[in-house]
Design a protein around this motif. Sequence first.
Motif, PDB file in Angstrom:
ATOM      1  N   SER A 150       0.828  -1.211   0.000  1.00 58.11           N
ATOM      2  CA  SER A 150       0.000   0.000   0.000  1.00 58.11           C
ATOM      3  C   SER A 150       0.858   1.255   0.000  1.00 58.11           C
ATOM      4  O   SER A 150       0.601   2.208  -0.751  1.00 58.11           O
ATOM      5  CB  SER A 150      -0.923  -0.005   1.222  1.00 58.11           C
ATOM      6  OG  SER A 150      -1.837  -1.067   1.161  1.00 58.11           O
ATOM      7  N   VAL A 151       1.892   1.271   0.856  1.00 53.26           N
ATOM      8  CA  VAL A 151       2.769   2.440   0.931  1.00 53.26           C
ATOM      9  C   VAL A 151       3.566   2.591  -0.363  1.00 53.26           C
ATOM     10  O   VAL A 151       3.758   3.706  -0.864  1.00 53.26           O
ATOM     11  CB  VAL A 151       3.696   2.326   2.160  1.00 53.26           C
ATOM     12  CG1 VAL A 151       4.728   3.443   2.159  1.00 53.26           C
ATOM     13  CG2 VAL A 151       2.881   2.373   3.446  1.00 53.26           C
ATOM     14  N   ALA A 152       4.018   1.461  -0.924  1.00 56.70           N
ATOM     15  CA  ALA A 152       4.760   1.520  -2.188  1.00 56.70           C
ATOM     16  C   ALA A 152       3.886   2.050  -3.322  1.00 56.70           C
ATOM     17  O   ALA A 152       4.386   2.674  -4.266  1.00 56.70           O
ATOM     18  CB  ALA A 152       5.298   0.135  -2.538  1.00 56.70           C
ATOM     19  N   ASN A 153       2.578   1.830  -3.219  1.00 61.35           N
ATOM     20  CA  ASN A 153       1.650   2.306  -4.248  1.00 61.35           C
ATOM     21  C   ASN A 153       1.206   3.750  -4.024  1.00 61.35           C
ATOM     22  O   ASN A 153       0.318   4.247  -4.722  1.00 61.35           O
ATOM     23  CB  ASN A 153       0.421   1.400  -4.308  1.00 61.35           C
ATOM     24  CG  ASN A 153       0.736   0.041  -4.921  1.00 61.35           C
ATOM     25  OD1 ASN A 153       1.741  -0.111  -5.616  1.00 61.35           O
ATOM     26  ND2 ASN A 153      -0.100  -0.943  -4.657  1.00 61.35           N
ATOM     27  N   GLY A 154       1.795   4.429  -3.045  1.00 57.78           N
ATOM     28  CA  GLY A 154       1.535   5.852  -2.860  1.00 57.78           C
ATOM     29  C   GLY A 154       0.536   6.217  -1.787  1.00 57.78           C
ATOM     30  O   GLY A 154       0.232   7.405  -1.611  1.00 57.78           O
ATOM     31  N   LEU A 155      -0.008   5.223  -1.080  1.00 56.66           N
ATOM     32  CA  LEU A 155      -0.929   5.550   0.004  1.00 56.66           C
ATOM     33  C   LEU A 155      -0.153   6.079   1.204  1.00 56.66           C
ATOM     34  O   LEU A 155       1.013   5.732   1.420  1.00 56.66           O
ATOM     35  CB  LEU A 155      -1.726   4.312   0.422  1.00 56.66           C
ATOM     36  CG  LEU A 155      -2.691   3.709  -0.605  1.00 56.66           C
ATOM     37  CD1 LEU A 155      -3.454   2.547   0.010  1.00 56.66           C
ATOM     38  CD2 LEU A 155      -3.662   4.749  -1.134  1.00 56.66           C
ATOM     39  N   SER A 156      -0.795   6.928   1.997  1.00 57.53           N
ATOM     40  CA  SER A 156      -0.185   7.371   3.245  1.00 57.53           C
ATOM     41  C   SER A 156      -0.152   6.196   4.212  1.00 57.53           C
ATOM     42  O   SER A 156      -0.903   5.227   4.053  1.00 57.53           O
ATOM     43  CB  SER A 156      -0.985   8.523   3.845  1.00 57.53           C
ATOM     44  OG  SER A 156      -2.243   8.050   4.320  1.00 57.53           O
ATOM     45  N   PRO A 157       0.703   6.238   5.237  1.00 60.29           N
ATOM     46  CA  PRO A 157       0.707   5.137   6.209  1.00 60.29           C
ATOM     47  C   PRO A 157      -0.667   4.877   6.818  1.00 60.29           C
ATOM     48  O   PRO A 157      -1.057   3.720   6.992  1.00 60.29           O
ATOM     49  CB  PRO A 157       1.715   5.617   7.262  1.00 60.29           C
ATOM     50  CG  PRO A 157       2.661   6.494   6.509  1.00 60.29           C
ATOM     51  CD  PRO A 157       1.800   7.199   5.503  1.00 60.29           C
ATOM     52  N   ALA A 158      -1.418   5.939   7.122  1.00 56.37           N
ATOM     53  CA  ALA A 158      -2.748   5.756   7.707  1.00 56.37           C
ATOM     54  C   ALA A 158      -3.696   5.080   6.728  1.00 56.37           C
ATOM     55  O   ALA A 158      -4.470   4.185   7.088  1.00 56.37           O
ATOM     56  CB  ALA A 158      -3.317   7.104   8.141  1.00 56.37           C
ATOM     57  N   GLN A 159      -3.652   5.508   5.455  1.00 57.60           N
ATOM     58  CA  GLN A 159      -4.491   4.868   4.441  1.00 57.60           C
ATOM     59  C   GLN A 159      -4.127   3.395   4.283  1.00 57.60           C
ATOM     60  O   GLN A 159      -4.994   2.536   4.154  1.00 57.60           O
ATOM     61  CB  GLN A 159      -4.321   5.576   3.102  1.00 57.60           C
ATOM     62  CG  GLN A 159      -4.993   6.935   3.012  1.00 57.60           C
ATOM     63  CD  GLN A 159      -4.702   7.600   1.675  1.00 57.60           C
ATOM     64  OE1 GLN A 159      -3.557   7.626   1.226  1.00 57.60           O
ATOM     65  NE2 GLN A 159      -5.743   8.119   1.053  1.00 57.60           N
ATOM     66  N   GLY A 160      -2.816   3.116   4.298  1.00 61.19           N
ATOM     67  CA  GLY A 160      -2.361   1.738   4.158  1.00 61.19           C
ATOM     68  C   GLY A 160      -2.853   0.861   5.290  1.00 61.19           C
ATOM     69  O   GLY A 160      -3.308  -0.265   5.079  1.00 61.19           O
ATOM     70  N   LEU A 161      -2.792   1.388   6.512  1.00 58.09           N
ATOM     71  CA  LEU A 161      -3.224   0.606   7.667  1.00 58.09           C
ATOM     72  C   LEU A 161      -4.734   0.384   7.647  1.00 58.09           C
ATOM     73  O   LEU A 161      -5.215  -0.706   7.985  1.00 58.09           O
ATOM     74  CB  LEU A 161      -2.801   1.301   8.956  1.00 58.09           C
ATOM     75  CG  LEU A 161      -2.919   0.463  10.233  1.00 58.09           C
ATOM     76  CD1 LEU A 161      -2.098  -0.816  10.136  1.00 58.09           C
ATOM     77  CD2 LEU A 161      -2.479   1.277  11.442  1.00 58.09           C
ATOM     78  N   LYS A 162      -5.465   1.396   7.253  1.00 58.09           N
ATOM     79  CA  LYS A 162      -6.921   1.238   7.127  1.00 58.09           C
ATOM     80  C   LYS A 162      -7.245   0.136   6.125  1.00 58.09           C
ATOM     81  O   LYS A 162      -8.123  -0.698   6.354  1.00 58.09           O
ATOM     82  CB  LYS A 162      -7.556   2.559   6.686  1.00 58.09           C
ATOM     83  CG  LYS A 162      -9.083   2.499   6.517  1.00 58.09           C
ATOM     84  CD  LYS A 162      -9.626   3.849   6.102  1.00 58.09           C
ATOM     85  CE  LYS A 162     -11.113   3.787   5.779  1.00 58.09           C
ATOM     86  NZ  LYS A 162     -11.944   3.493   6.964  1.00 58.09           N
TER      87      LYS A 162
END
Length: 375
Positions: A150-162
């Motif tokens: 998720s983070v590698a695809n450009g999401l923020s850490p919070a978005q990735g965790l969600k």
Amino acid sequence: MCGIFGIVVTKDGLHNKDLIKTLSSDLAILSESRGKESCGFAIRSASTNSIRVLKAAEPCSDLIRDPLYAGLFKPLNTKVEPMVLMGHSRLVTNGSHINPDNNQPFVKNGVVGIHNGIIVNDTEIWKNNPELKRTSEVDTEAMLALMSRSVANGLSPAQGLKQVYETAYGTISTGQLFDNIPAFLLSTNNGSIYYVHNKKKGIFLFASESFIIDKLKEKAKYAGLFQQCETRHLKPWKLIEFHLDTGNIRKVDLNNGVATDEEGFFSEIEKIKIQVDVKAGSKHLRNSVVDLDLIRTNPNMAKEEAMMEYHIDPIKRLKRCKKCLLPETFPFMRFDDKGVCMICNNYVKKNQARPLSDLEKLVEPYRRPRGEQDC
């Protein structure tokens, strides 16, 4: 059940590294009650250009006496800068602790994570995402693989965790560090994290139980740090983000829509090194997890199975008590004309069930007034 714990320093130059080492050791020993089969630590500070990981197939109380543990703190400045140390004490569920790849902190594609809980659909996650490569037997890896993608695809850490919480079914309490973001994430989807934060002195502790935090606060040597600070509960689907370069903190509700990192709370940095050290295990270690696949695929399995006798039909024909199902082969067994055994016929009820209200009155003096967990 496992234990996660850690320390975050948010202000520069206020605390001696010997204090941080002592705090870490005390937190580890108190958390050991949640798992003794393996343990590990990860540390990152603003001044060290790396994340250092140490893990071993032994209890925390053994590892903290090893020179490798002391070595984690040597690179720190005498007066520490913003930093995070996170630890894990493991009770094995799946994946043998004898294999260091199964122990935590777990490193996956630039994410270093600790995890308490269990993910029940990890097999389905790997099946549905064939581009993600599995290297261990533990469910934690699936969570971190999703997070790193998720983070590698450009999401923020919070978005990735969600996104992880929405994909992985089960319980997750986690701390995470990254090799390309100066961030530490602390979050839970089931509420199994407690913390204490002295904002004035810039230090934050967390653990899996409030009992652990409270026992540490009782120690006289920490009276000036935490005595006046309240132990708090991190609610389900809440996230605390720490910026490890600036010491800034913010809280995010993952139940709500999580925005992109437009305000630039985290900015991507050049990748830092992740160094993993594994202490050689004791010669007396025994594997506490039985791998059923190893039994099923054993060449002798078919031969030994053929030696077993299955008397299914005679077992089906056995006469059994109509009430308790004891068979006629039970010593001295007799049945009445209704098919009920002598044990059931001679049973005398010795007590009478009391109402639930009696139990509630009994425990009422021990309940916490604000509705927190009582255990």
